[in-house]
Design an enzyme around this catalytic site. Structure first.
Site, PDB file in Angstrom:
ATOM      1  N   ASP A 102     -11.742   1.942  13.088  1.00 11.24           N
ATOM      2  CA  ASP A 102     -11.023   0.769  13.609  1.00 11.24           C
ATOM      3  C   ASP A 102     -11.389   0.503  15.070  1.00 11.24           C
ATOM      4  OD1 ASP A 102      -9.586   0.894  11.136  1.00 11.24           O
ATOM      5  OD2 ASP A 102      -8.154   2.284  12.028  1.00 11.24           O
TER       6      ASP A 102
ATOM      7  N   GLU B 255      -5.590  -7.404   6.887  1.00 11.66           N
ATOM      8  CA  GLU B 255      -5.256  -6.588   8.081  1.00 11.66           C
ATOM      9  C   GLU B 255      -6.361  -6.766   9.118  1.00 11.66           C
ATOM     10  OE1 GLU B 255      -4.994  -2.585   6.554  1.00 11.66           O
ATOM     11  OE2 GLU B 255      -7.117  -2.488   6.064  1.00 11.66           O
TER      12      GLU B 255
HETATM   13  O1  FUB Z   1      -6.897   3.261  10.118  1.00  6.81           O
HETATM   14  C1  FUB Z   1      -5.751   3.016   9.330  1.00  6.81           C
HETATM   15  C2  FUB Z   1      -5.773   1.647   8.772  1.00  6.81           C
HETATM   16  O2  FUB Z   1      -6.910   1.484   7.941  1.00  6.81           O
HETATM   17  C3  FUB Z   1      -5.927   0.569   9.798  1.00  6.81           C
HETATM   18  O3  FUB Z   1      -4.776   0.321  10.539  1.00  6.81           O
HETATM   19  C4  FUB Z   1      -6.383  -0.529   8.932  1.00  6.81           C
HETATM   20  O4  FUB Z   1      -6.875  -1.640   9.598  1.00  6.81           O
HETATM   21  C5  FUB Z   1      -7.427   0.169   8.091  1.00  6.81           C
HETATM   22  O5  FUB Z   1      -8.658   0.249   8.745  1.00  6.81           O
END
Ligand code: FUB
Length: 342
Positions: A32, A242
């Site tokens: 991320d 997301e």
């Molecule tokens: O790294 C945990 C979660 O997985 C992140 O918050 C999301 O965006 C996905 O990458």
């Protein structure tokens, strides 16, 4: 550890395709990646992936991160410094588990680390921590940011100094549980299951001058289709899942995000940081691994895409940050990036 870091990265994916880029570091797993240039140096703020229980009986349960470490480099391709721990879970009074994707911002000599974590009731909240150096250490505020929720905070500071917080993630990120404005666990673990209705949208709010609180309630950063209608819940290849990120290029605001279960980084553009944004296309095709999450930043006049994949581990929860060049075309569109070389 069940899986050792420091392993030599494989040249090719299990299906034989060659990777376009190599991990920024093989010392640890950083996912991320939110990149920023602070004081002429490149800093990468990411999740610090660790091996958790392999059972993933609830969405995202296997992402059990407990701290943050910052990477930095003086130029793309230069040696990467892994800085000492910037923030630990145990230092955050309100947080119980799962330090997911963070971001950072700078204002008036202070650095701000924004991060999601579950509180003791299992509800994802957004926290902020401050420090006087870009790599930390950061001191957390005692409470999460009032009025902010879900996951994947990112902060965009506009040319006039106004800062905007973007958040949200469906499924494990719980955004579907907030449609009434209050947390409702009965809303479940997926999305709204209303394929013809408008999809869940990322949220945006301006931050107060102190960067620690919201200056206004969060609102939807609406993403429209080519007919000017909100993207639909059933539009799985395009709807927001997301990883919202905002960048500005040639006066236009670009909102990029993950489509989650269809594994694209998509983007949409608007004339204001609030939107509405109009869907434009794909930034990044699916990487190796389930999740995809990125940032887009200009470094010394060249735009770059930071992203992650599971090249080093071939495991969903152990991801490595990478960087490639990104090109805006003359019409403002972004040239789609294939994380593999054809
Ligand atoms: O790294 C945990 C979660 O997985 C992140 O918050 C999301 O965006 C996905 O990458």
């Amino acid at each position: 550890a069940a899986f050792a870091t420091g392993a030599a990265a494989q040249d090719r994916a299990p299906d034989g395709r060659a990777y376009r880029a190599q991990p920024l570091t093989t010392e640890l797993f950083i996912a991320d990646p939110s990149a920023h240039v602070f004081d002429g140096r490149i800093y990468v703020y990411g999740s610090h992936d660790i091996q958790g229980p392999s059972a993933d009986d609830q969405p995202g349960k296997g992402f059990v991160m407990k701290d943050y470490l910052v990477l930095s480099m003086d130029r793309i391709g230069g040696p990467v410094t892994v800085h000492p721990t910037a923030l630990t879970l145990s230092a955050v009074p309100w947080a119980d588990r799962q330090l997911w994707a963070p971001d950072a911002a700078f204002k008036d000599g202070r650095y701000y680390l924004y991060f999601p974590a579950k509180d003791r009731e299992g509800v994802f909240r957004i926290g902020v921590a401050t420090g006087d150096r870009p790599e930390g250490p950061f001191t957390p505020e005692p409470q999460p940011i009032l009025g902010a929720y879900s996951i994947d905070p990112s902060v965009f500071v506009d040319e006039d100094g106004a800062a905007y917080l973007y958040v949200g993630g469906i499924h494990g990120g719980q955004l579907q549980r907030w449609t009434s404005g209050r947390y409702d666990p009965a809303a479940g673990d997926t999305d709204l299951n209303q394929p013809e209705a408008a999809s869940l949208m990322p949220k945006v709010a301006r931050l107060s001058d102190d960067m620690l609180t919201l200056a206004e309630p969060m609102r939807d950063a609406v993403i429209l289709n080519e007919q000017g209608q909100p993207l639909k819940g059933g539009d799985l290849d395009r709807r927001f899942f997301e990883a919202a990120w905002l960048h500005k290029y040639n006066g236009l605001y670009y909102l990029s995000y993950s489509t989650g279960d269809t594994h694209f980084i998509a983007y949409a553009t608007a004339t204001t940081p609030y939107g509405p944004f109009t869907y434009r296309g794909r930034v990044l095709l699916p990487v190796q691994g389930w999740t995809t999450h990125h940032s887009i930043v200009e470094v010394e006049g060249q735009w770059r895409l930071f992203y992650h994949d599971t090249q080093l581990s071939n495991r969903t929860h152990l991801r490595s940050a990478k960087v490639v060049d990104l090109h805006h075309e003359a019409d403002g569109s972004i040239r789609t990036i294939d994380p593999f070389i054809a």
